[in-house]
Design a protein around this motif. Structure first.
Motif, short mmCIF file in Angstrom:
data_model
loop_
_atom_site.label_atom_id
_atom_site.label_comp_id
_atom_site.label_asym_id
_atom_site.label_seq_id
_atom_site.Cartn_x
_atom_site.Cartn_y
_atom_site.Cartn_z
N ASP A 1 0.81 -1.22 0.00
CA ASP A 1 0.00 0.00 0.00
C ASP A 1 0.85 1.27 0.00
O ASP A 1 0.30 2.37 -0.07
CB ASP A 1 -0.98 0.01 1.17
CG ASP A 1 -0.38 -0.44 2.49
OD1 ASP A 1 0.70 -1.02 2.48
OD2 ASP A 1 -1.01 -0.23 3.53
N THR B 1 0.36 2.49 -7.43
CA THR B 1 -0.47 1.45 -8.03
C THR B 1 -1.51 2.06 -8.96
O THR B 1 -1.95 3.20 -8.74
CB THR B 1 -1.19 0.63 -6.95
OG1 THR B 1 -1.95 1.50 -6.09
CG2 THR B 1 -0.19 -0.15 -6.09
N ILE C 1 0.24 -5.59 3.57
CA ILE C 1 -0.55 -4.35 3.48
C ILE C 1 -1.18 -4.01 4.83
O ILE C 1 -1.16 -4.79 5.77
CB ILE C 1 -1.67 -4.45 2.42
CG1 ILE C 1 -2.62 -5.62 2.72
CG2 ILE C 1 -1.11 -4.56 1.02
CD1 ILE C 1 -3.84 -5.67 1.81
N TRP D 1 -5.94 0.21 3.18
CA TRP D 1 -5.74 0.35 1.73
C TRP D 1 -7.02 0.02 0.97
O TRP D 1 -7.31 0.61 -0.07
CB TRP D 1 -4.60 -0.56 1.30
CG TRP D 1 -4.15 -0.43 -0.12
CD1 TRP D 1 -3.72 0.69 -0.75
CD2 TRP D 1 -4.05 -1.49 -1.08
NE1 TRP D 1 -3.34 0.40 -2.05
CE2 TRP D 1 -3.54 -0.92 -2.28
CE3 TRP D 1 -4.32 -2.84 -1.05
CZ2 TRP D 1 -3.31 -1.69 -3.42
CZ3 TRP D 1 -4.07 -3.61 -2.18
CH2 TRP D 1 -3.59 -3.03 -3.36
N LYS E 1 -9.27 3.01 0.90
CA LYS E 1 -8.75 4.14 0.12
C LYS E 1 -9.37 4.19 -1.27
O LYS E 1 -9.68 5.27 -1.79
CB LYS E 1 -7.23 4.04 0.03
CG LYS E 1 -6.57 5.20 -0.67
CD LYS E 1 -5.05 5.03 -0.65
CE LYS E 1 -4.36 6.18 -1.37
NZ LYS E 1 -2.89 6.01 -1.39
N ASN F 1 -8.96 -1.42 -5.08
CA ASN F 1 -7.87 -2.17 -4.44
C ASN F 1 -8.38 -3.51 -3.91
O ASN F 1 -7.73 -4.55 -4.10
CB ASN F 1 -7.28 -1.35 -3.29
CG ASN F 1 -6.58 -0.09 -3.78
OD1 ASN F 1 -6.19 0.01 -4.94
ND2 ASN F 1 -6.43 0.88 -2.90
N TYR G 1 -7.60 -7.26 -5.37
CA TYR G 1 -7.06 -8.22 -4.39
C TYR G 1 -7.82 -9.55 -4.47
O TYR G 1 -7.20 -10.62 -4.52
CB TYR G 1 -7.18 -7.62 -2.99
CG TYR G 1 -6.48 -8.37 -1.88
CD1 TYR G 1 -5.13 -8.20 -1.64
CD2 TYR G 1 -7.20 -9.23 -1.05
CE1 TYR G 1 -4.49 -8.86 -0.60
CE2 TYR G 1 -6.57 -9.90 0.00
CZ TYR G 1 -5.22 -9.72 0.22
OH TYR G 1 -4.59 -10.38 1.25
#
Length: 383
Positions: free
Chosen positions: A249, A253, A283, A287, A290, A294, A298
């Motif tokens: 994080d 990215t 991480i 994150w 955010k 993400n 994942y």
């Protein structure tokens, strides 16, 4: 000779007077000798596959870890991402949680432990001044991490002996001190140490019986010999801008799921297509808050890993067990004859209203409420 006697006499007097709480001596580490450093208890720093096994015969281990508090805000992510996923052997996948004390819901910690996940240490205070970790004494590290182990075991109601690893906040290695604390506390490993030097091919876990020449991009390297203390190195990722990072994080990215998924795959492939050293995905769960992409990427990455029949998502403890006793993928049953222990959570969660000095804290836990908020020097919160 007389001078040494005087120093020894002064030290004994200090101990008797109570001015020295602990006196532990550690020898300066020497260069590793492969002939005397053998598994399962010792391993030299190396990118070579343990015991010379063929790369095509071994599993690719994946280590998913999270730092900081566990609570209802981030538990929903763990539940959605992990609870219905299996490894090729039919066992549930496992992640590792480096927990800091404040704002942690210990009933959720027990639920993760009950599902076979690993609970590890990230300090009681999580002090934000990095100089604190640089300057903290050996006793201070024992208070931070040994005290936290006592605290978690009590208030999450899990066995203290199951807690074996730590990560120093902000990866702020203090040289020898945190590793000496691991040794003295009877813990097993550290996972606070990034490496770029050993990114490609990536580095396997190793012990600190002998001197490590791993690079120290944050803080100071240890220099003393600590037999049996393991390092799970944090092999750097490369972000979308070409810069490296230990915590994903903190990488640059992409802001869309397809490109982010490809970035995850490319970093994974650096391990998978070379020596299959354990691949770390480190991480903070914040994150996911955010940017929703993400968490979406994942989960898609976990879906991708699930299509590979030699990939096992395991806790850091389980990963080190494999390095200690390396086996081929087809022989994993010899190393892990059963799935990680699971059980039905028994926590009767209680929310305690507690004083931390002049401040008020609310703490959800699985035991009787402590007298005061548990903290350094008083991890059980006893008046």
């Amino acid at each position: 000779m007389f001078g040494q006697f005087i120093i020894f006499t002064i030290l004994i007097a200090a101990v008797c007077a109570g001015t020295v709480r602990n006196f532990t001596t550690f020898e300066t580490a020497q260069a590793c000798k492969a002939e005397s450093c053998v598994l399962p208890n010792c391993r030299c720093l190396s990118t070579e596959i343990p015991n010379g096994l063929d790369v095509n015969s071994i599993p690719q281990l994946v280590l998913l870890t999270f730092d900081d508090a566990v609570n209802t805000v981030n538990f929903k992510y763990y539940e959605e991402a992990f609870f219905n996923r299996k490894n090729p052997d039919g066992c549930s996948i496992g992640a590792t949680y480096y927990i800091s004390h404040e704002y942690t819901d210990y009933s959720k910690v027990q639920e993760l432990h009950a599902r076979g996940h690993e609970i590890a240490l990230h300090s009681i205070s999580h002090e934000t001044m990095t100089t604190y970790w640089d300057d903290l004494s050996l006793d201070g590290y024992k208070d931070e991490f040994g005290g936290e182990r006592t605290l978690i075991a009590k208030f999450a109601d899990i066995p203290e002996e199951d807690i074996k690893g730590l990560r120093v906040p902000f990866l702020q290695l203090p040289g020898d001190t945190s590793f000496q604390a691991i040794k003295d506390l009877g813990l097993k490993y550290d996972s606070s140490w990034p490496t770029l030097r050993y990114q490609d091919p990536p580095l396997f876990p190793y012990t600190l019986d002998y001197l490590s020449n791993q690079d120290c991009p944050v803080g100071k390297c240890p220099t003393v010999s600590l037999p049996g203390v393991w390092v799970q190195p944090m092999v750097d990722w490369t972000g979308s801008d070409g810069n490296v990072c230990a915590m994903v994080d903190s990488c640059a990215t992409p802001d869309n799921a397809p490109e982010l998924l490809e970035l995850m795959k490319s970093n994974f492939q650096r391990h998978y297509t070379s020596n299959k050293a354990p691949f770390g995905f480190y991480i903070h769960a914040a994150w996911f808050d955010k940017n929703p992409v993400n968490f979406e990427a994942y989960k898609q990455f976990l879906d991708y890993l699930g299509t590979l029949n030699d990939v096992y998502i395991v806790t850091v403890q389980r990963g080190i067990e494999w390095v200690q006793n390396p086996t081929t993928t087809k022989d994993l049953k010899n190393l892990w004859p059963s799935c990680p222990n699971t059980y039905e959570p028994t926590c009767e969660a209680t929310v305690c209203t507690l004083n931390k000095g002049e401040e008020v804290r609310y703490m959800t836990q699985c035991s009787d409420c402590p007298d005061v908020y548990p903290w350094l020097g008083n991890p059980l919160g006893i008046l």
